[in-house]
Scaffold this motif. Structure first.
Motif, PDB file in Angstrom:
ATOM      1  N   LEU A  19     -12.858  -4.794  -0.581  1.00 12.14           N
ATOM      2  CA  LEU A  19     -11.544  -4.219  -0.828  1.00 12.14           C
ATOM      3  C   LEU A  19     -11.657  -2.969  -1.708  1.00 12.14           C
ATOM      4  O   LEU A  19     -10.971  -1.964  -1.473  1.00 12.14           O
ATOM      5  CB  LEU A  19     -10.624  -5.255  -1.467  1.00 12.14           C
ATOM      6  N   LEU A  20     -12.524  -3.002  -2.702  1.00 12.67           N
ATOM      7  CA  LEU A  20     -12.772  -1.808  -3.515  1.00 12.67           C
ATOM      8  C   LEU A  20     -13.309  -0.665  -2.655  1.00 12.67           C
ATOM      9  O   LEU A  20     -12.920   0.494  -2.822  1.00 12.67           O
ATOM     10  CB  LEU A  20     -13.757  -2.132  -4.638  1.00 12.67           C
ATOM     11  N   ASN A  21     -14.199  -0.995  -1.725  1.00  9.98           N
ATOM     12  CA  ASN A  21     -14.747   0.032  -0.830  1.00  9.98           C
ATOM     13  C   ASN A  21     -13.656   0.642   0.056  1.00  9.98           C
ATOM     14  O   ASN A  21     -13.674   1.847   0.343  1.00  9.98           O
ATOM     15  CB  ASN A  21     -15.851  -0.556   0.041  1.00  9.98           C
ATOM     16  N   LYS A  22     -12.712  -0.180   0.499  1.00 14.27           N
ATOM     17  CA  LYS A  22     -11.607   0.332   1.311  1.00 14.27           C
ATOM     18  C   LYS A  22     -10.750   1.311   0.500  1.00 14.27           C
ATOM     19  O   LYS A  22     -10.278   2.315   1.027  1.00 14.27           O
ATOM     20  CB  LYS A  22     -10.732  -0.824   1.813  1.00 14.27           C
ATOM     21  N   LEU A  23     -10.561   1.009  -0.775  1.00 11.21           N
ATOM     22  CA  LEU A  23      -9.778   1.905  -1.624  1.00 11.21           C
ATOM     23  C   LEU A  23     -10.490   3.245  -1.806  1.00 11.21           C
ATOM     24  O   LEU A  23      -9.873   4.311  -1.670  1.00 11.21           O
ATOM     25  CB  LEU A  23      -9.520   1.257  -2.982  1.00 11.21           C
ATOM     26  N   THR A  24     -11.783   3.203  -2.097  1.00 12.75           N
ATOM     27  CA  THR A  24     -12.504   4.467  -2.300  1.00 12.75           C
ATOM     28  C   THR A  24     -12.630   5.242  -0.991  1.00 12.75           C
ATOM     29  O   THR A  24     -12.708   6.476  -0.999  1.00 12.75           O
ATOM     30  CB  THR A  24     -13.884   4.228  -2.909  1.00 12.75           C
ATOM     31  N   ALA A  25     -12.612   4.540   0.134  1.00 10.16           N
ATOM     32  CA  ALA A  25     -12.655   5.226   1.428  1.00 10.16           C
ATOM     33  C   ALA A  25     -11.386   6.039   1.679  1.00 10.16           C
ATOM     34  O   ALA A  25     -11.389   6.951   2.522  1.00 10.16           O
ATOM     35  CB  ALA A  25     -12.855   4.216   2.555  1.00 10.16           C
ATOM     36  N   MET A  26     -10.319   5.750   0.928  1.00 11.48           N
ATOM     37  CA  MET A  26      -9.076   6.491   1.071  1.00 11.48           C
ATOM     38  C   MET A  26      -9.135   7.837   0.360  1.00 11.48           C
ATOM     39  O   MET A  26      -8.234   8.656   0.506  1.00 11.48           O
ATOM     40  CB  MET A  26      -7.908   5.665   0.523  1.00 11.48           C
ATOM     41  N   GLY A  27     -10.177   8.048  -0.458  1.00  4.39           N
ATOM     42  CA  GLY A  27     -10.347   9.340  -1.103  1.00  4.39           C
ATOM     43  C   GLY A  27     -10.509   9.294  -2.604  1.00  4.39           C
ATOM     44  O   GLY A  27     -10.960  10.268  -3.212  1.00  4.39           O
ATOM     45  N   CYS A  28     -10.134   8.177  -3.248  1.00  4.52           N
ATOM     46  CA  CYS A  28     -10.304   8.093  -4.697  1.00  4.52           C
ATOM     47  C   CYS A  28     -11.790   7.893  -5.027  1.00  4.52           C
ATOM     48  O   CYS A  28     -12.558   7.408  -4.210  1.00  4.52           O
ATOM     49  CB  CYS A  28      -9.469   6.965  -5.275  1.00  4.52           C
ATOM     50  N   ARG A  29     -12.161   8.242  -6.250  1.00  2.00           N
ATOM     51  CA  ARG A  29     -13.569   8.172  -6.635  1.00  2.00           C
ATOM     52  C   ARG A  29     -13.917   6.808  -7.228  1.00  2.00           C
ATOM     53  O   ARG A  29     -14.952   6.231  -6.912  1.00  2.00           O
ATOM     54  CB  ARG A  29     -13.892   9.298  -7.607  1.00  2.00           C
ATOM     55  N   SER A  30     -13.082   6.319  -8.131  1.00  2.00           N
ATOM     56  CA  SER A  30     -13.279   5.003  -8.743  1.00  2.00           C
ATOM     57  C   SER A  30     -12.016   4.178  -8.538  1.00  2.00           C
ATOM     58  O   SER A  30     -10.931   4.732  -8.323  1.00  2.00           O
ATOM     59  CB  SER A  30     -13.579   5.121 -10.237  1.00  2.00           C
ATOM     60  N   ALA A  31     -12.140   2.849  -8.635  1.00  2.00           N
ATOM     61  CA  ALA A  31     -10.979   1.994  -8.387  1.00  2.00           C
ATOM     62  C   ALA A  31     -11.064   0.714  -9.207  1.00  2.00           C
ATOM     63  O   ALA A  31     -12.162   0.196  -9.463  1.00  2.00           O
ATOM     64  CB  ALA A  31     -10.884   1.652  -6.898  1.00  2.00           C
ATOM     65  N   LEU A  32      -9.891   0.243  -9.621  1.00  2.00           N
ATOM     66  CA  LEU A  32      -9.743  -1.084 -10.210  1.00  2.00           C
ATOM     67  C   LEU A  32      -8.769  -1.872  -9.354  1.00  2.00           C
ATOM     68  O   LEU A  32      -7.859  -1.303  -8.747  1.00  2.00           O
ATOM     69  CB  LEU A  32      -9.157  -1.002 -11.627  1.00  2.00           C
ATOM     70  N   ILE A  33      -8.947  -3.188  -9.322  1.00  2.00           N
ATOM     71  CA  ILE A  33      -7.947  -4.087  -8.750  1.00  2.00           C
ATOM     72  C   ILE A  33      -7.579  -5.071  -9.846  1.00  2.00           C
ATOM     73  O   ILE A  33      -8.420  -5.836 -10.319  1.00  2.00           O
ATOM     74  CB  ILE A  33      -8.478  -4.841  -7.517  1.00  2.00           C
ATOM     75  N   THR A  34      -6.326  -5.017 -10.269  1.00  2.27           N
ATOM     76  CA  THR A  34      -5.878  -5.875 -11.360  1.00  2.27           C
ATOM     77  C   THR A  34      -5.175  -7.109 -10.803  1.00  2.27           C
ATOM     78  O   THR A  34      -4.803  -7.163  -9.632  1.00  2.27           O
ATOM     79  CB  THR A  34      -4.922  -5.110 -12.289  1.00  2.27           C
ATOM     80  N   SER A  35      -5.010  -8.089 -11.666  1.00  2.00           N
ATOM     81  CA  SER A  35      -4.231  -9.297 -11.326  1.00  2.00           C
ATOM     82  C   SER A  35      -4.706  -9.948 -10.038  1.00  2.00           C
ATOM     83  O   SER A  35      -3.909 -10.288  -9.161  1.00  2.00           O
ATOM     84  CB  SER A  35      -2.738  -8.949 -11.209  1.00  2.00           C
TER      85      SER A  35
ATOM     86  N   ALA B 218      -3.210  -3.327  -3.571  1.00  2.00           N
ATOM     87  CA  ALA B 218      -4.461  -2.999  -2.878  1.00  2.00           C
ATOM     88  C   ALA B 218      -4.420  -3.482  -1.438  1.00  2.00           C
ATOM     89  O   ALA B 218      -4.903  -2.796  -0.524  1.00  2.00           O
ATOM     90  CB  ALA B 218      -5.648  -3.612  -3.621  1.00  2.00           C
ATOM     91  N   CYS B 219      -3.822  -4.656  -1.223  1.00  2.00           N
ATOM     92  CA  CYS B 219      -3.709  -5.190   0.141  1.00  2.00           C
ATOM     93  C   CYS B 219      -2.789  -4.313   0.993  1.00  2.00           C
ATOM     94  O   CYS B 219      -3.109  -3.984   2.139  1.00  2.00           O
ATOM     95  CB  CYS B 219      -3.198  -6.622   0.102  1.00  2.00           C
ATOM     96  N   TYR B 220      -1.646  -3.924   0.443  1.00  2.00           N
ATOM     97  CA  TYR B 220      -0.725  -3.063   1.196  1.00  2.00           C
ATOM     98  C   TYR B 220      -1.363  -1.709   1.503  1.00  2.00           C
ATOM     99  O   TYR B 220      -1.242  -1.189   2.612  1.00  2.00           O
ATOM    100  CB  TYR B 220       0.569  -2.857   0.402  1.00  2.00           C
ATOM    101  N   LEU B 221      -2.047  -1.132   0.531  1.00  2.00           N
ATOM    102  CA  LEU B 221      -2.647   0.188   0.727  1.00  2.00           C
ATOM    103  C   LEU B 221      -3.689   0.181   1.837  1.00  2.00           C
ATOM    104  O   LEU B 221      -3.827   1.155   2.580  1.00  2.00           O
ATOM    105  CB  LEU B 221      -3.294   0.666  -0.574  1.00  2.00           C
ATOM    106  N   THR B 222      -4.432  -0.911   1.948  1.00  2.00           N
ATOM    107  CA  THR B 222      -5.576  -0.958   2.864  1.00  2.00           C
ATOM    108  C   THR B 222      -5.327  -1.808   4.104  1.00  2.00           C
ATOM    109  O   THR B 222      -6.257  -2.058   4.871  1.00  2.00           O
ATOM    110  CB  THR B 222      -6.813  -1.510   2.124  1.00  2.00           C
ATOM    111  N   ASP B 223      -4.078  -2.266   4.292  1.00  2.00           N
ATOM    112  CA  ASP B 223      -3.759  -3.144   5.429  1.00  2.00           C
ATOM    113  C   ASP B 223      -4.644  -4.384   5.442  1.00  2.00           C
ATOM    114  O   ASP B 223      -5.138  -4.813   6.497  1.00  2.00           O
ATOM    115  CB  ASP B 223      -3.893  -2.398   6.760  1.00  2.00           C
ATOM    116  N   THR B 224      -4.864  -4.958   4.265  1.00  2.00           N
ATOM    117  CA  THR B 224      -5.664  -6.171   4.127  1.00  2.00           C
ATOM    118  C   THR B 224      -4.735  -7.370   3.935  1.00  2.00           C
ATOM    119  O   THR B 224      -3.816  -7.297   3.105  1.00  2.00           O
ATOM    120  CB  THR B 224      -6.607  -6.067   2.912  1.00  2.00           C
TER     121      THR B 224
END
Length: 272
Positions: free
Chosen positions: A167-183, A146-152
């Motif tokens: 961080l979840l908001n940054k992932l959904t801003a990339m175009g996906c509708r729902s998101a999980l961050i594991t580990s 998630a950090c690599y994908l969003t430059d976090t």
């Protein structure tokens, strides 16, 4: 409930229960017809130090038009490792076409863990995964990914709940509708965090960590998660079931000598 036809787009290891080799037995055991589109044939998991990889971009380039001509469709597609820009473009376009017919697209952006990329991975894979996340109904990176994908910036101490939501908001801003961050660690607790677009719900679930790196764990988590989502269960409930299932599997295998190979899942299918 009618079982769903699932397409797995991932690598296949000759030696190692990871990627497609870990997911296919789980989803098949749970009753779903499973089909495959390998992105690479890999001699063994990469942490053995030596490996051979056969990129299957040519195979994908020839296969997808045949499938379209034959009218093959899927209820769900789950993508994993990508090995070339052309692969990512072709698979992303195919996912968009299938999504227009009602297909649910899951993207596991497999790249790294523990704050670094896996052996054999580079920033090229990060760019490829950003393309794939943009077509996902649900993506489920671990905290590193998630950090690599969003430059976090990656923080070994983890995040606050507010930072996790951002961080979840940054992932959904990339175009996906729902998101999980594991580990991830949230306010000092090992957790899986999520955002469900159906009800705009943010959540995080805590878990007890079993020390050590087990290869293929994320693939098994993905398979169990997807199976329950396709049965109509909510994201938070499916996530909890997947977490608890993986804990049982890791607990039973905590003394295994060769963790690079992954859990020999066929021996434990009765626990699913």
């Amino acid at each position: 409930m009618e079982k769903k036809h699932i397409l797995l787009v991932n690598d296949m290891a000759g030696y190692g229960k990871v990627g497609m080799g870990a997911m296919l037995p789980v989803l098949s055991y749970l009753g779903h017809p499973v089909f495959s589109l390998p992105t690479a044939i890999v001699s063994n998991t990469l942490d053995y130090g030596k490996f051979n990889v056969q990129d299957t971009t040519d195979y994908i380039r020839g296969t997808l038009p045949v499938w379209k001509e034959l009218g093959f469709n899927f209820d769900a597609i789950c993508t994993g490792l990508m090995f070339s820009d052309e692969q990512a473009r072709m698979v992303a376009a195919y996912c968009r076409e299938q999504a227009e017919r009602g297909t649910t697209v899951f993207v596991d952006p497999i790249m790294g863990d523990g704050g670094r990329l896996y052996n054999g991975m580079s920033m090229k894979q990060v760019e490829l995964m950003r393309q794939m996340v943009g077509v996902a109904d649900l993506t489920f990176p671990n905290y590193t990914e998630a950090c690599y994908l969003t430059d976090t910036p990656f923080s070994p101490e983890g995040m606050t709940w507010q930072e996790t939501r951002q961080l979840l908001n940054k992932l959904t801003a990339m175009g996906c509708r729902s998101a999980l961050i594991t580990s991830c660690r949230i306010d000092g607790q090992n957790s899986v965090a999520g955002y469900n677009h159906f009800d705009h719900e943010y959540f995080h679930l805590e878990y007890e960590e079993i020390p050590g790196l087990f290869h293929g764990t994320g693939d098994l988590f993905s398979a169990v998660l997807i199976a329950h989502l396709l049965e109509g269960e909510r994201l938070v409930e499916s996530t909890r079931i997947a977490m608890d299932t993986i804990y049982r599997l890791l607990d039973l295998n905590r003394n295994m000598e060769d963790r690079y190979c992954g859990i020999l899942i066929e021996r434990f299918l009765h626990l699913l």
